[in-house]
Enzyme design. Structure first.
Site, PDB file in Angstrom:
ATOM      1  N   ASP A 223       4.772 -24.241 -17.758  1.00 32.81           N
ATOM      2  CA  ASP A 223       5.186 -23.265 -18.757  1.00 32.81           C
ATOM      3  C   ASP A 223       4.600 -21.896 -18.410  1.00 32.81           C
ATOM      4  O   ASP A 223       3.398 -21.697 -18.475  1.00 32.81           O
ATOM      5  CB  ASP A 223       4.658 -23.749 -20.121  1.00 32.81           C
ATOM      6  CG  ASP A 223       5.039 -22.843 -21.263  1.00 32.81           C
ATOM      7  OD1 ASP A 223       4.813 -23.247 -22.416  1.00 32.81           O
ATOM      8  OD2 ASP A 223       5.542 -21.731 -21.033  1.00 32.81           O
TER       9      ASP A 223
ATOM     10  N   ASP B 101       7.514 -21.570 -29.196  1.00 40.07           N
ATOM     11  CA  ASP B 101       6.187 -21.092 -28.775  1.00 40.07           C
ATOM     12  C   ASP B 101       5.434 -20.599 -30.009  1.00 40.07           C
ATOM     13  O   ASP B 101       5.680 -19.491 -30.464  1.00 40.07           O
ATOM     14  CB  ASP B 101       6.310 -19.921 -27.807  1.00 40.07           C
ATOM     15  CG  ASP B 101       7.436 -20.109 -26.797  1.00 40.07           C
ATOM     16  OD1 ASP B 101       8.601 -19.896 -27.187  1.00 40.07           O
ATOM     17  OD2 ASP B 101       7.138 -20.466 -25.666  1.00 40.07           O
TER      18      ASP B 101
END
Ligand code: DX5
Length: 216
Positions: A172, A36
């Site tokens: 997500d 991320d």
């Protein structure tokens, strides 16, 4: 029927033991690993750079996804591709040259994906769909792990699946044993999970197994 892929994202991992945590996720049946990437501008958080992709690349042969939650991702894609990212996903909201960015990602040898935030319409994807292999439908506002799943997400996923029958639909944010079946039923095929895997009370293997059991 596509196989459902489980993709632990390292934001919620114990970063002090990242190598061990990734090895454990791999041994527990992860299909890919997601990094991320946050720049403190596109999202109010600052996380990982290409060095971390390089480090994770040394730990596993699994595909590594670099999710660039950054302004002007075109400035960074070469560094992430060279660091070993298998797929690079950029936010549709973050670049004025999405077509050129996607084509450059592929020229660099990585697969190209586009992520869209909760308030962004799937219509923004219509023209780029033929050039990408994955769409990440954010099911939280990006920036932090452990946030609450946005309950209207399955409807958006259903509408995207109707528009794009062949693209991988990734989700997500807030994906756990409760939300996973909802998004898979709506057409999602790739589940990014941070806190429900790395923060599971019975450990990483239990976290991944709970997701797989939940989607059947
Ligand atoms: C954006 C981050 C998170 C992370 C998943 O905020 O990219 O979505 O991957 O976090 P969890 O699974 O803890 O919501």
């Amino acid at each position: 029927m596509r196989k459902i892929e489980v993709v632990p994202s390292i934001l919620s991992a114990d970063v002090a033991r990242l190598g061990d945590q990734v090895r454990e996720a791999v041994a527990s049946g992860a299909d890919r690993i997601q990094i991320d990437v946050m720049d403190g501008h596109f999202v109010p958080n600052l996380t990982f750079g290409p060095l971390v992709v390089e480090a994770v690349r040394k730990v596993t042969d699994l595909p590594i996804e670099a999710h660039l939650m950054v302004e002007r991702p075109e400035l960074f894609i070469e560094a992430f591709a060279k660091a070993g990212a298998s797929l690079i996903e950029v936010q549709v909201e973050a670049t004025a040259s999405l077509y050129r960015t996607v084509e450059t990602i592929k020229e660099l040898g990585a697969a190209a994906g586009v992520a869209i935030n909760p308030a962004t319409s799937i219509e923004t994807l219509r023209e780029i769909l033929p050039y990408i292999s994955l769409v990440n439908v954010m099911t939280v506002e990006p920036g932090f792990g452990g946030q609450k799943f946005i309950v209207h997400s399955p409807d958006k996923i259903r509408r995207l699946r109707a528009m794009a029958p062949d693209v991988e639909i990734e989700v997500d944010g807030g994906i756990d044993a409760q939300s996973a079946p909802l998004v898979v039923k709506a057409g999602a095929t790739v589940l990014v999970a941070g806190s429900s895997v790395f923060g599971h009370k019975n450990g990483i293997k239990a976290g991944i197994s709970a997701l797989r059991t939940a989607v059947g």
